[in-house]
Scaffold this motif. Structure first.
Motif, PDB file in Angstrom:
ATOM      1  N   ASN A  66      89.989 -28.882 -18.855  1.00 25.10           N
ATOM      2  CA  ASN A  66      88.891 -29.856 -18.992  1.00 25.10           C
ATOM      3  C   ASN A  66      89.400 -31.188 -19.546  1.00 25.10           C
ATOM      4  OD1 ASN A  66      87.017 -28.068 -18.004  1.00 25.10           O
ATOM      5  ND2 ASN A  66      86.448 -27.318 -20.027  1.00 25.10           N
ATOM      6  N   SER A  67      90.545 -31.636 -19.065  1.00 33.39           N
ATOM      7  CA  SER A  67      91.177 -32.894 -19.480  1.00 33.39           C
ATOM      8  C   SER A  67      91.643 -32.883 -20.937  1.00 33.39           C
ATOM      9  CB  SER A  67      90.249 -34.087 -19.248  1.00 33.39           C
ATOM     10  OG  SER A  67      89.975 -34.201 -17.880  1.00 33.39           O
ATOM     11  N   ASN A  68      91.706 -31.727 -21.577  1.00 32.87           N
ATOM     12  CA  ASN A  68      92.254 -31.585 -22.915  1.00 32.87           C
ATOM     13  C   ASN A  68      93.661 -31.021 -22.793  1.00 32.87           C
ATOM     14  OD1 ASN A  68      89.819 -32.175 -24.606  1.00 32.87           O
ATOM     15  ND2 ASN A  68      89.035 -30.471 -23.398  1.00 32.87           N
ATOM     16  N   SER A  69      94.585 -31.524 -23.598  1.00 33.86           N
ATOM     17  CA  SER A  69      95.962 -31.048 -23.530  1.00 33.86           C
ATOM     18  C   SER A  69      96.590 -31.100 -24.912  1.00 33.86           C
ATOM     19  CB  SER A  69      96.763 -31.891 -22.542  1.00 33.86           C
ATOM     20  OG  SER A  69      96.763 -33.236 -22.948  1.00 33.86           O
ATOM     21  N   GLY A  70      97.788 -30.538 -25.019  1.00 37.46           N
ATOM     22  CA  GLY A  70      98.454 -30.542 -26.309  1.00 37.46           C
ATOM     23  C   GLY A  70      99.944 -30.309 -26.191  1.00 37.46           C
ATOM     24  N   LEU A  71     100.637 -30.671 -27.249  1.00 39.93           N
ATOM     25  CA  LEU A  71     102.079 -30.477 -27.350  1.00 39.93           C
ATOM     26  C   LEU A  71     102.412 -30.222 -28.814  1.00 39.93           C
ATOM     27  CD1 LEU A  71     104.945 -30.673 -26.051  1.00 39.93           C
ATOM     28  CD2 LEU A  71     104.909 -33.071 -26.715  1.00 39.93           C
ATOM     29  N   ASP A  72     103.140 -29.155 -29.086  1.00 34.41           N
ATOM     30  CA  ASP A  72     103.614 -28.847 -30.432  1.00 34.41           C
ATOM     31  C   ASP A  72     105.130 -28.856 -30.433  1.00 34.41           C
ATOM     32  OD1 ASP A  72     101.014 -28.421 -31.266  1.00 34.41           O
ATOM     33  OD2 ASP A  72     101.157 -26.244 -31.297  1.00 34.41           O
ATOM     34  N   PHE A  92     108.901 -16.003 -41.295  1.00 36.57           N
ATOM     35  CA  PHE A  92     109.372 -17.383 -41.199  1.00 36.57           C
ATOM     36  C   PHE A  92     108.367 -18.358 -41.775  1.00 36.57           C
ATOM     37  CE2 PHE A  92     107.325 -16.418 -37.173  1.00 36.57           C
ATOM     38  CZ  PHE A  92     106.462 -17.486 -36.991  1.00 36.57           C
ATOM     39  N   ILE A  93     108.877 -19.536 -42.102  1.00 39.50           N
ATOM     40  CA  ILE A  93     108.045 -20.641 -42.574  1.00 39.50           C
ATOM     41  C   ILE A  93     108.669 -21.933 -42.057  1.00 39.50           C
ATOM     42  CG2 ILE A  93     109.256 -20.886 -44.779  1.00 39.50           C
ATOM     43  CD1 ILE A  93     106.409 -21.509 -45.970  1.00 39.50           C
ATOM     44  N   GLY A  94     107.819 -22.901 -41.741  1.00 35.60           N
ATOM     45  CA  GLY A  94     108.346 -24.152 -41.213  1.00 35.60           C
ATOM     46  C   GLY A  94     107.263 -25.196 -41.048  1.00 35.60           C
ATOM     47  N   GLY A  95     107.528 -26.130 -40.174  1.00 34.70           N
ATOM     48  CA  GLY A  95     106.599 -27.209 -39.922  1.00 34.70           C
ATOM     49  C   GLY A  95     106.442 -27.470 -38.437  1.00 34.70           C
ATOM     50  N   VAL A  96     105.306 -28.056 -38.076  1.00 33.23           N
ATOM     51  CA  VAL A  96     105.004 -28.375 -36.678  1.00 33.23           C
ATOM     52  C   VAL A  96     104.394 -29.765 -36.623  1.00 33.23           C
ATOM     53  CG1 VAL A  96     103.574 -27.774 -34.683  1.00 33.23           C
ATOM     54  CG2 VAL A  96     104.590 -25.963 -36.048  1.00 33.23           C
ATOM     55  N   ILE A  97     104.834 -30.557 -35.655  1.00 34.27           N
ATOM     56  CA  ILE A  97     104.167 -31.805 -35.335  1.00 34.27           C
ATOM     57  C   ILE A  97     103.304 -31.500 -34.121  1.00 34.27           C
ATOM     58  CG2 ILE A  97     104.433 -34.183 -34.575  1.00 34.27           C
ATOM     59  CD1 ILE A  97     107.140 -34.161 -36.038  1.00 34.27           C
ATOM     60  N   SER A  98     101.991 -31.584 -34.309  1.00 33.16           N
ATOM     61  CA  SER A  98     101.030 -31.183 -33.296  1.00 33.16           C
ATOM     62  C   SER A  98     100.345 -32.421 -32.734  1.00 33.16           C
ATOM     63  CB  SER A  98     100.009 -30.237 -33.937  1.00 33.16           C
ATOM     64  OG  SER A  98      99.129 -29.735 -32.996  1.00 33.16           O
ATOM     65  N   ASN A  99     100.364 -32.558 -31.409  1.00 32.57           N
ATOM     66  CA  ASN A  99      99.779 -33.717 -30.749  1.00 32.57           C
ATOM     67  C   ASN A  99      98.802 -33.219 -29.693  1.00 32.57           C
ATOM     68  OD1 ASN A  99      99.216 -36.173 -29.653  1.00 32.57           O
ATOM     69  ND2 ASN A  99     101.256 -36.568 -28.883  1.00 32.57           N
ATOM     70  N   HIS A 100      97.537 -33.625 -29.790  1.00 39.10           N
ATOM     71  CA  HIS A 100      96.515 -33.154 -28.859  1.00 39.10           C
ATOM     72  C   HIS A 100      95.631 -34.296 -28.402  1.00 39.10           C
ATOM     73  CE1 HIS A 100      97.737 -29.465 -30.866  1.00 39.10           C
ATOM     74  NE2 HIS A 100      97.406 -28.883 -29.737  1.00 39.10           N
ATOM     75  N   PRO A 106      81.461 -40.327 -24.586  1.00 36.86           N
ATOM     76  CA  PRO A 106      82.129 -41.413 -23.888  1.00 36.86           C
ATOM     77  C   PRO A 106      83.563 -41.653 -24.386  1.00 36.86           C
ATOM     78  CG  PRO A 106      80.767 -42.345 -25.599  1.00 36.86           C
ATOM     79  CD  PRO A 106      80.603 -40.851 -25.666  1.00 36.86           C
ATOM     80  N   ASN A 107      83.988 -41.035 -25.482  1.00 34.82           N
ATOM     81  CA  ASN A 107      85.296 -41.370 -26.063  1.00 34.82           C
ATOM     82  C   ASN A 107      86.239 -40.169 -26.054  1.00 34.82           C
ATOM     83  OD1 ASN A 107      84.296 -43.900 -26.751  1.00 34.82           O
ATOM     84  ND2 ASN A 107      83.517 -43.155 -28.701  1.00 34.82           N
ATOM     85  N   SER A 108      87.517 -40.477 -25.890  1.00 32.38           N
ATOM     86  CA  SER A 108      88.552 -39.453 -26.042  1.00 32.38           C
ATOM     87  C   SER A 108      89.202 -39.634 -27.406  1.00 32.38           C
ATOM     88  CB  SER A 108      89.619 -39.597 -24.966  1.00 32.38           C
ATOM     89  OG  SER A 108      89.078 -39.329 -23.703  1.00 32.38           O
ATOM     90  N   VAL A 109      89.665 -38.527 -27.977  1.00 28.84           N
ATOM     91  CA  VAL A 109      90.303 -38.570 -29.287  1.00 28.84           C
ATOM     92  C   VAL A 109      91.700 -38.003 -29.161  1.00 28.84           C
ATOM     93  CG1 VAL A 109      90.205 -37.739 -31.660  1.00 28.84           C
ATOM     94  CG2 VAL A 109      88.101 -38.296 -30.470  1.00 28.84           C
ATOM     95  N   LYS A 110      92.685 -38.769 -29.600  1.00 28.76           N
ATOM     96  CA  LYS A 110      94.071 -38.310 -29.602  1.00 28.76           C
ATOM     97  C   LYS A 110      94.482 -38.103 -31.054  1.00 28.76           C
ATOM     98  CE  LYS A 110      98.487 -39.266 -27.503  1.00 28.76           C
ATOM     99  NZ  LYS A 110      99.249 -40.138 -26.631  1.00 28.76           N
ATOM    100  N   GLN A 111      94.949 -36.911 -31.378  1.00 29.22           N
ATOM    101  CA  GLN A 111      95.324 -36.580 -32.744  1.00 29.22           C
ATOM    102  C   GLN A 111      96.767 -36.118 -32.816  1.00 29.22           C
ATOM    103  OE1 GLN A 111      93.576 -36.716 -35.662  1.00 29.22           O
ATOM    104  NE2 GLN A 111      91.931 -37.710 -34.559  1.00 29.22           N
ATOM    105  N   THR A 112      97.477 -36.596 -33.802  1.00 23.75           N
ATOM    106  CA  THR A 112      98.819 -36.130 -34.110  1.00 23.75           C
ATOM    107  C   THR A 112      98.830 -35.799 -35.586  1.00 23.75           C
ATOM    108  OG1 THR A 112      99.814 -37.534 -32.429  1.00 23.75           O
ATOM    109  CG2 THR A 112     101.270 -36.709 -34.138  1.00 23.75           C
ATOM    110  N   GLY A 113      99.290 -34.598 -35.902  1.00 29.22           N
ATOM    111  CA  GLY A 113      99.307 -34.199 -37.298  1.00 29.22           C
ATOM    112  C   GLY A 113     100.476 -33.292 -37.609  1.00 29.22           C
ATOM    113  N   PHE A 114     100.794 -33.226 -38.884  1.00 28.07           N
ATOM    114  CA  PHE A 114     101.846 -32.334 -39.351  1.00 28.07           C
ATOM    115  C   PHE A 114     101.191 -31.059 -39.855  1.00 28.07           C
ATOM    116  CE2 PHE A 114     104.728 -30.599 -42.516  1.00 28.07           C
ATOM    117  CZ  PHE A 114     105.892 -30.510 -41.771  1.00 28.07           C
TER     118      PHE A 114
END
Length: 163
Positions: A66-72, A92-100, A106-114
């Motif tokens: 539905n036009s939603n996507s992501g990358l980790d 395990f333990i670690g970190g992820v940079i998540s971009n969706h 009417p608006n799209s939201v792009k989020q990037t978070g740790f």
């Protein structure tokens, strides 16, 4: 500056000599707690260190829905425990940079978070070079983000190659 680069290269070579083995894993990922783009394909690169520790870099691209996507893109530290001849588990333990990208009218939201990522996994050796890999992880995301962008868990199932 030149001496610093040479020292870094020397230390990297020393670390490579200490490594026992590396592995590359291709996996299928399912993500829970988000409404869209829950299936993805990923890669993991595991680099063995002394004393059963491993450093892992991973990448997951989520199939558009539905036009939603992501990358980790992530990294973690694992401690491998041999349970049986062919079976080992690892916390395990670690970190992820998540971009969706969340598409909306009417608006799209792009989020990037740790994210802080933690979980447990298992490896089952099929042959000397090949193995099945299973991961369960939970990602904690910064709460000041878009309301649809919440903590989520992942299940990853894949096949790995040692080299």
């Amino acid at each position: 500056m030149k001496k610093g680069v040479l020292i870094f290269v020397f230390l990297a070579c020393c670390a490579a000599v200490q490594a026992q083995k590396s592995a590359l894993i291709i996996d299928l990922t399912h993500r829970y707690k988000l409404d869209y783009a829950n299936w993805g394909i990923g890669l993991q690169y595991k680099y063995s260190l002394p004393a059963n520790f491993r450093v892992v870099a991973d990448w997951v691209a989520y199939f558009p829905d539905n036009s939603n996507s992501g990358l980790d893109v992530g990294f973690n530290l694992q401690y491998q425990l041999r349970v049986y001849n062919n079976l080992s588990i690892y916390p395990f333990i670690g970190g992820v940079i998540s971009n969706h990208l969340f598409s909306g009218i009417p608006n799209s939201v792009k989020q990037t978070g740790f994210c802080l990522s933690f979980g447990v996994g298992a490896e089952y050796n099929i042959s000397k070079k090949g193995f099945l890999n299973f991961d369960y992880r939970y990602n904690l995301i910064d709460k000041e983000k878009y309301t649809g962008y919440t903590d989520y868990s992942l299940i990853r199932l894949g096949y790995g190659f040692r080299f």
